[in-house]
Design an enzyme around this catalytic site. Structure first.
Site, PDB file in Angstrom:
ATOM      1  N   ASP A   5       0.991  -1.248  -0.001  1.00  0.00           N
ATOM      2  CA  ASP A   5       0.085   0.032   0.038  1.00  0.00           C
ATOM      3  C   ASP A   5       0.792   1.160  -0.062  1.00  0.00           C
ATOM      4  O   ASP A   5       2.027   1.128  -0.432  1.00  0.00           O
ATOM      5  CB  ASP A   5      -0.861  -0.001   1.241  1.00  0.00           C
ATOM      6  CG  ASP A   5      -2.111   0.551   0.803  1.00  0.00           C
ATOM      7  OD1 ASP A   5      -2.475   1.789   0.912  1.00  0.00           O
ATOM      8  OD2 ASP A   5      -3.290  -0.064   0.674  1.00  0.00           O
TER       9      ASP A   5
ATOM     10  N   HIS B 123      -4.634   5.518   3.843  1.00  0.00           N
ATOM     11  CA  HIS B 123      -5.083   4.232   3.215  1.00  0.00           C
ATOM     12  C   HIS B 123      -4.691   2.911   3.718  1.00  0.00           C
ATOM     13  O   HIS B 123      -5.473   2.118   4.064  1.00  0.00           O
ATOM     14  CB  HIS B 123      -5.034   4.389   1.843  1.00  0.00           C
ATOM     15  CG  HIS B 123      -5.501   3.533   0.812  1.00  0.00           C
ATOM     16  ND1 HIS B 123      -5.065   2.149   0.587  1.00  0.00           N
ATOM     17  CD2 HIS B 123      -6.922   3.476   0.137  1.00  0.00           C
ATOM     18  CE1 HIS B 123      -5.911   1.473  -0.349  1.00  0.00           C
ATOM     19  NE2 HIS B 123      -6.943   2.125  -0.322  1.00  0.00           N
TER      20      HIS B 123
ATOM     21  N   SER C 161     -11.425  -1.541  -1.881  1.00  0.00           N
ATOM     22  CA  SER C 161     -10.290  -1.426  -1.051  1.00  0.00           C
ATOM     23  C   SER C 161     -10.437  -2.024   0.468  1.00  0.00           C
ATOM     24  O   SER C 161      -9.648  -2.344   1.229  1.00  0.00           O
ATOM     25  CB  SER C 161      -9.420   0.045  -0.798  1.00  0.00           C
ATOM     26  OG  SER C 161      -8.487   0.068  -2.074  1.00  0.00           O
TER      27      SER C 161
END
Length: 431
Positions: free
Chosen positions: A58, A122, A294
């Site tokens: 990521d 994220h 995601s």
């Protein structure tokens, strides 16, 4: 070749246990998706293990987050800060993983003035879904209360990466003991280098889970990678995950398709971890309104890790079959029939099915072979009408020479044959 983060941001067969375990984490009531996928019932049997390693590829992870710090993977072969490659793996001081964007040993988000807020957090929110520390009277809880999260940074400060960095990160994950790899990003270009790394990871026994992407595309005509790598091979290398709503319908954004989607998982309105560094102005450890495939992918990765904590010897092919056999139905239109995978993930039932895989042997010499109309899974049905699943083509071909003997039956008919377990290779045959 470029990847973008696949998050969209807005402000069977077995009876389930009657009891359920509710953790004491402060914001547990905000995590609507965990009761929906029967996580509470699953936790009666397994809450994870620090012997299972999940690599999160990521934009970096907040390694010091109070709800993650106890579950961060540490390279025990490396001595921090001595400037040496102590374990001889080709990376100097890679105590917590590696940054394949800046090529250094700090796989944390970049927080410069041009960085996107969603890219900064994220990887942290994805990691929290998999393994935020559970039952610790603070914050949220992951599918695994105990697990080890390996941080591998291959997306930059705006959530963009390339196939070279991604391939290197996958190779690192495999070489350094990852059991599961989570890929919450997507792109539209087939890349041989990355495909080879994913195939090698699969052959090494690593379960690879990927988000399907958020463009509302039919991937049967517009393949999305990495989710579609291997989808047209005899053995599918990647578990592709589409996103569903609170009512088990396809989200407005999720990609779909019969070849690349293996199953679905919740993917809207997630409350989760945020990058937390008050001196730099990041003063909220938690945030809400995360949506996207995601988020759906780490729900599946977390479930896989939970299964492996109890049944560590299961292969990637067996894991995929277990997940498909244990789903709840997704509400589908006629246009989406067969294009959201086997169904929406059910964690407790997956653990139940996994237990059957570890104990049951195929039982009959008089076998009929069947497959549903919508899915390619092949079953052996014996004279008692008990159904045994083939986890891979190699096992099937210890019994037969061609798939032409497989009879297609209506999906609704499959439930008439109770699942008895997994079909093992025919006795006396060497794979």
């Amino acid at each position: 070749m470029k990847w973008i983060t696949s998050a969209v941001f807005f402000s069977l067969l077995f009876a389930l246990p009657a009891k359920a375990m509710t953790p004491n984490d402060t914001f547990y009531s905000e995590l609507w998706y965990l009761p929906q996928i029967s996580a509470e019932s699953a936790w009666e049997n397994a809450t994870g293990s620090d012997g299972v390693v999940v690599a999160v590829l990521d934009a970096g992870i907040d390694l010091d987050h109070p709800d993650l710090v106890d579950n961060i993977w540490i390279n025990s072969g490396e001595i921090a800060g001595n400037g040496l490659d102590d374990d001889g793996n080709g990376f100097v001081d890679d105590v917590y993983g590696w940054d394949f964007v800046d090529n250094d040993n700090s796989p944390v988000p970049e927080t410069n003035s041009e960085a996107l807020a969603e890219a900064i957090s994220h990887g942290t929110v994805v990691s929290g879904i998999i393994g935020a520390t559970g039952n610790n009277s603070q914050g949220t809880v992951g599918l695994n209360w105990q697990v080890k999260i390996m941080s591998l940074r291959m997306l930059n400060y705006v959530g963009v990466g390339d196939s070279i960095a991604t391939s290197k990160a996958i190779d690192y994950a495999v070489a350094n003991g990852a059991d599961v790899i989570n890929l919450s990003f997507s792109g539209d270009t087939m890349d041989t280098l990355l495909s080879n790394s994913i195939e090698k990871a699969y052959e090494a026994g690593v379960v690879i889970v990927a988000a399907m992407g958020n463009d509302n595309l039919n991937t049967d005509s517009t393949p999305i990678y990495p989710a579609c790598f291997g989808a047209y091979d005899v053995e599918d290398w990647v578990i592709g995950v589409a996103a569903t709503t609170k009512t088990d319908e396809k989200t407005s954004f999720s990609n779909f398709g019969s070849a690349c989607v293996d199953l679905s998982a919740p993917g809207v309105e997630f409350f989760g971890l945020s990058y937390f560094d008050p001196p730099l102005g990041f003063d909220r450890a938690y945030g809400n309104s995360w949506s996207g495939t995601s988020m759906a992918a780490p729900v599946v990765s977390g479930t896989v890790a939970l299964i492996l904590s109890d049944f560590p010897n299961l292969s990637p092919a067996q894991i995929r079959t277990i997940l498909k056999l244990s789903v709840d139905p997704v509400v589908l239109t006629s246009q989406l029939s067969g294009k959201m995978g086997a169904g929406r993930i059910n964690v407790a039932r997956a653990l139940e099915v996994a237990g059957q895989f570890s104990t049951v042997e195929a039982a009959s010499t008089s076998i009929r072979y069947i497959s549903g109309e919508s899915f390619s899974t092949v079953y052996a049905v014996d004279e008692t009408n008990s159904r045994y699943v083939f986890t891979d083509s190699k096992t099937f071909f210890t019994y037969e020479d061609s798939f032409q003997v497989v009879e297609k039956v209506p999906d609704s008919e499959l439930s008439e044959y109770p699942l008895a377990g997994v079909a093992l290779p025919k006795a006396g045959v060497v794979l």
